[in-house]
Design an enzyme around this catalytic site. Sequence first.
Site, mmCIF file in Angstrom:
data_model
loop_
_atom_site.group_PDB
_atom_site.id
_atom_site.type_symbol
_atom_site.label_atom_id
_atom_site.label_comp_id
_atom_site.label_asym_id
_atom_site.label_seq_id
_atom_site.Cartn_x
_atom_site.Cartn_y
_atom_site.Cartn_z
ATOM 1 N N CYS A 30 19.579 21.054 53.154
ATOM 2 C CA CYS A 30 20.188 22.376 53.322
ATOM 3 C C CYS A 30 21.477 22.471 52.509
ATOM 4 O O CYS A 30 22.451 21.782 52.797
ATOM 5 C CB CYS A 30 20.446 22.592 54.817
ATOM 6 S SG CYS A 30 21.728 23.771 55.206
ATOM 7 N N CYS A 33 24.752 23.587 54.284
ATOM 8 C CA CYS A 33 25.236 22.570 55.229
ATOM 9 C C CYS A 33 26.293 21.668 54.592
ATOM 10 O O CYS A 33 27.164 21.141 55.265
ATOM 11 C CB CYS A 33 24.084 21.715 55.741
ATOM 12 S SG CYS A 33 22.928 22.621 56.776
#
Length: 108
Positions: A30, A33
């Site tokens: 991700c 993230c």
Amino acid sequence: MGMETNAKPSFGEIIKGNKPVLVDFSAEWCGPCKMMPPILKEVKDKMGDKVTILKLDIDRNPAVANAYQIQSVPTLIVFRDGQVKWRQSGVLQAGQIKQVLDGVLSAQ
């Protein structure tokens, strides 16, 4: 059952406490993230021992991710006394997160 004396406390034990616990549900794949660790570090630097901040990889902890129905990452959840006090998906700024935690702390 192994007699692990140095076993880390379980997720359930960590979130049971009176101290707010901010959990950053994230994943290796991700992109957004990757923006969270420096933001969370800033929150930790500002708030110190008043809060616990955990990063949880949903791919390594699928049971926990499923339990809280994590649909997208990053998702931030604040627990206190084992209860979800706040949750939000997406990247937030340190100031916003600190406001949330201050609010949880002041609600005795």
